[in-house]
Design a protein around this motif. Sequence first.
Motif, mmCIF file in Angstrom:
data_model
loop_
_atom_site.group_PDB
_atom_site.id
_atom_site.type_symbol
_atom_site.label_atom_id
_atom_site.label_comp_id
_atom_site.label_asym_id
_atom_site.label_seq_id
_atom_site.Cartn_x
_atom_site.Cartn_y
_atom_site.Cartn_z
ATOM 1 N N TYR A 138 -4.902 -70.127 15.794
ATOM 2 C CA TYR A 138 -6.246 -69.571 15.704
ATOM 3 C C TYR A 138 -7.276 -70.684 15.886
ATOM 4 O O TYR A 138 -7.188 -71.738 15.244
ATOM 5 C CB TYR A 138 -6.469 -68.912 14.343
ATOM 6 C CG TYR A 138 -5.663 -67.655 14.126
ATOM 7 C CD1 TYR A 138 -6.181 -66.403 14.459
ATOM 8 C CD2 TYR A 138 -4.388 -67.714 13.571
ATOM 9 C CE1 TYR A 138 -5.441 -65.245 14.251
ATOM 10 C CE2 TYR A 138 -3.639 -66.554 13.365
ATOM 11 C CZ TYR A 138 -4.169 -65.327 13.709
ATOM 12 O OH TYR A 138 -3.439 -64.184 13.504
ATOM 13 N N GLY A 139 -8.235 -70.439 16.742
ATOM 14 C CA GLY A 139 -9.363 -71.336 16.886
ATOM 15 C C GLY A 139 -10.548 -70.776 16.131
ATOM 16 O O GLY A 139 -11.017 -69.663 16.438
ATOM 17 N N LEU A 140 -11.026 -71.502 15.126
ATOM 18 C CA LEU A 140 -12.157 -71.060 14.313
ATOM 19 C C LEU A 140 -13.407 -71.800 14.784
ATOM 20 O O LEU A 140 -13.504 -73.023 14.659
ATOM 21 C CB LEU A 140 -11.887 -71.344 12.833
ATOM 22 C CG LEU A 140 -12.983 -70.961 11.838
ATOM 23 C CD1 LEU A 140 -13.262 -69.459 11.872
ATOM 24 C CD2 LEU A 140 -12.606 -71.407 10.424
ATOM 25 N N LEU A 141 -14.357 -71.048 15.329
ATOM 26 C CA LEU A 141 -15.543 -71.636 15.941
ATOM 27 C C LEU A 141 -16.809 -71.136 15.258
ATOM 28 O O LEU A 141 -16.847 -70.052 14.686
ATOM 29 C CB LEU A 141 -15.606 -71.283 17.435
ATOM 30 C CG LEU A 141 -14.317 -71.438 18.245
ATOM 31 C CD1 LEU A 141 -14.542 -70.999 19.683
ATOM 32 C CD2 LEU A 141 -13.818 -72.873 18.201
ATOM 33 N N ILE A 183 -4.336 -72.971 12.054
ATOM 34 C CA ILE A 183 -5.773 -72.699 12.140
ATOM 35 C C ILE A 183 -6.462 -74.011 12.464
ATOM 36 O O ILE A 183 -6.318 -75.000 11.725
ATOM 37 C CB ILE A 183 -6.349 -72.144 10.821
ATOM 38 C CG1 ILE A 183 -5.551 -70.930 10.332
ATOM 39 C CG2 ILE A 183 -7.819 -71.757 11.011
ATOM 40 C CD1 ILE A 183 -5.988 -70.437 8.959
ATOM 41 N N ILE A 184 -7.202 -74.031 13.564
ATOM 42 C CA ILE A 184 -7.913 -75.240 13.977
ATOM 43 C C ILE A 184 -9.394 -74.923 14.082
ATOM 44 O O ILE A 184 -9.809 -74.089 14.895
ATOM 45 C CB ILE A 184 -7.396 -75.771 15.327
ATOM 46 C CG1 ILE A 184 -5.893 -76.061 15.248
ATOM 47 C CG2 ILE A 184 -8.161 -77.030 15.730
ATOM 48 C CD1 ILE A 184 -5.269 -76.478 16.574
ATOM 49 N N SER A 185 -10.183 -75.546 13.235
ATOM 50 C CA SER A 185 -11.633 -75.401 13.288
ATOM 51 C C SER A 185 -12.197 -76.555 14.102
ATOM 52 O O SER A 185 -11.841 -77.715 13.867
ATOM 53 C CB SER A 185 -12.217 -75.414 11.878
ATOM 54 O OG SER A 185 -13.629 -75.435 11.927
ATOM 55 N N SER A 202 -15.783 -74.560 7.431
ATOM 56 C CA SER A 202 -15.067 -75.388 6.459
ATOM 57 C C SER A 202 -14.937 -74.677 5.120
ATOM 58 O O SER A 202 -13.892 -74.750 4.461
ATOM 59 C CB SER A 202 -15.779 -76.737 6.276
ATOM 60 O OG SER A 202 -15.750 -77.494 7.475
ATOM 61 N N SER A 203 -15.974 -73.974 4.715
ATOM 62 C CA SER A 203 -15.922 -73.253 3.443
ATOM 63 C C SER A 203 -14.838 -72.184 3.457
ATOM 64 O O SER A 203 -14.133 -71.974 2.461
ATOM 65 C CB SER A 203 -17.280 -72.616 3.138
ATOM 66 O OG SER A 203 -18.274 -73.609 2.996
ATOM 67 N N LEU A 204 -14.683 -71.504 4.581
ATOM 68 C CA LEU A 204 -13.632 -70.499 4.699
ATOM 69 C C LEU A 204 -12.260 -71.155 4.582
ATOM 70 O O LEU A 204 -11.373 -70.644 3.875
ATOM 71 C CB LEU A 204 -13.760 -69.768 6.038
ATOM 72 C CG LEU A 204 -12.730 -68.686 6.320
ATOM 73 C CD1 LEU A 204 -12.753 -67.606 5.243
ATOM 74 C CD2 LEU A 204 -12.964 -68.074 7.709
ATOM 75 N N LEU A 205 -12.079 -72.301 5.229
ATOM 76 C CA LEU A 205 -10.797 -73.008 5.161
ATOM 77 C C LEU A 205 -10.516 -73.498 3.747
ATOM 78 O O LEU A 205 -9.370 -73.454 3.285
ATOM 79 C CB LEU A 205 -10.801 -74.191 6.134
ATOM 80 C CG LEU A 205 -10.970 -73.850 7.617
ATOM 81 C CD1 LEU A 205 -10.887 -75.108 8.469
ATOM 82 C CD2 LEU A 205 -9.932 -72.828 8.068
ATOM 83 N N TYR A 206 -11.537 -73.959 3.066
ATOM 84 C CA TYR A 206 -11.363 -74.422 1.686
ATOM 85 C C TYR A 206 -10.995 -73.268 0.759
ATOM 86 O O TYR A 206 -10.220 -73.440 -0.188
ATOM 87 C CB TYR A 206 -12.634 -75.111 1.191
ATOM 88 C CG TYR A 206 -12.706 -76.586 1.541
ATOM 89 C CD1 TYR A 206 -12.419 -77.554 0.585
ATOM 90 C CD2 TYR A 206 -13.050 -77.010 2.815
ATOM 91 C CE1 TYR A 206 -12.479 -78.908 0.894
ATOM 92 C CE2 TYR A 206 -13.110 -78.354 3.138
ATOM 93 C CZ TYR A 206 -12.828 -79.306 2.175
ATOM 94 O OH TYR A 206 -12.870 -80.644 2.478
ATOM 95 N N THR A 219 5.135 -77.199 7.225
ATOM 96 C CA THR A 219 4.714 -76.099 6.369
ATOM 97 C C THR A 219 4.527 -74.830 7.200
ATOM 98 O O THR A 219 4.336 -74.889 8.418
ATOM 99 C CB THR A 219 3.394 -76.437 5.663
ATOM 100 O OG1 THR A 219 2.437 -76.880 6.643
ATOM 101 C CG2 THR A 219 3.595 -77.529 4.629
ATOM 102 N N LYS A 220 4.557 -73.688 6.531
ATOM 103 C CA LYS A 220 4.381 -72.428 7.233
ATOM 104 C C LYS A 220 2.956 -72.275 7.748
ATOM 105 O O LYS A 220 2.725 -71.593 8.745
ATOM 106 C CB LYS A 220 4.740 -71.261 6.308
ATOM 107 C CG LYS A 220 6.224 -71.190 5.986
ATOM 108 C CD LYS A 220 6.545 -69.984 5.114
ATOM 109 C CE LYS A 220 8.035 -69.917 4.810
ATOM 110 N NZ LYS A 220 8.375 -68.749 3.959
ATOM 111 N N ILE A 221 2.014 -72.895 7.040
ATOM 112 C CA ILE A 221 0.609 -72.850 7.461
ATOM 113 C C ILE A 221 0.077 -74.265 7.579
ATOM 114 O O ILE A 221 0.215 -75.070 6.663
ATOM 115 C CB ILE A 221 -0.244 -72.052 6.453
ATOM 116 C CG1 ILE A 221 0.219 -70.600 6.388
ATOM 117 C CG2 ILE A 221 -1.727 -72.123 6.811
ATOM 118 C CD1 ILE A 221 -0.498 -69.756 5.356
ATOM 119 N N LEU A 222 -0.513 -74.565 8.725
ATOM 120 C CA LEU A 222 -1.145 -75.863 8.956
ATOM 121 C C LEU A 222 -2.589 -75.612 9.355
ATOM 122 O O LEU A 222 -2.870 -74.920 10.335
ATOM 123 C CB LEU A 222 -0.422 -76.640 10.050
ATOM 124 C CG LEU A 222 -1.006 -77.992 10.452
ATOM 125 C CD1 LEU A 222 -1.088 -78.934 9.255
ATOM 126 C CD2 LEU A 222 -0.198 -78.632 11.562
#
Length: 278
Positions: free
Chosen positions: A31-34, A181-183, A42-46, A146-149
């Motif tokens: 997923y590309g988070l733009l 997930i890559i922001s 960043s807040s969503l990722l945190y 890990t299952k999620i990176l």
Amino acid sequence: MISIRNLTFRYSKDKLLFENLNLELQTGKVYGLLGKNGAGKSSLLYNISGLLFPLYGEINVLGYVPKDRKPSFLSSIYFLPEEFALPSINITQFLKLNSPFYPDFDSQQFYDFLKEFDIDTSDKLSNISLGQQKKVMIAFGLACNTKILIMDEPTNGLDIPSKSKFRKLVAANISDEKLFIISTHQVKDMESLIDQVIILKDNKIVLNTSVEDIGQKLSFQILKSQDDEVLFSEETIHGKVGVVKNVEGLESKVNIEHLFGAVMKNSHLINEIFPKQL
């Protein structure tokens, strides 16, 4: 794998960031988070990582509630923030201290990744450049298996050859069991990796769809003077290029930078083309 329901989050009484935000993320995808600065990426990722806590709503990651910070959850997810501080120890010492937290960590992979990035393992982490530190942390994150990176602006500080190596390593480690997930603001660095695009605008998700779907519904091309309903355009040495509805079923390479421009400029039209979805 990740389910977010009615997420409401605020930093202070006067700063509401998300309200009733919903999102579903599945394995086997990158997923590309733009979004613009301050959109809440960043807040969503945190929040997903359990480093920030929602005011209301539910977040479920791998069956865990992130804010509980259970060891079994923390060992299944790796989060590389945009900014970090590393101790004054060498890479071998760092490995010895941190790898035991990740049961699927592969030391040989880690050193192979470092070799690919041309990292000298004898240097102290505090003595190397930001770009070199970033490469160490990317290598470590990938080797955790890990299952999620999750990576927030991973290519910031990397030179052009290192960005190419980053894409190569990530692509080689994608699997049906993992979720990435890559922001990023540097969408050109990610175009060949991302297969699902999520765009935040005004603290809301205004687009969440696959690159395949984008290619079917939009056309990225040199524009003709008679093109109407242009969603985004810019002048280049080859003429005016941009994004229009793909009414003729034409095949074109998705330009995520131009897609982002179209969403920022004409989000109402984008919502008509891509009905809102989780």
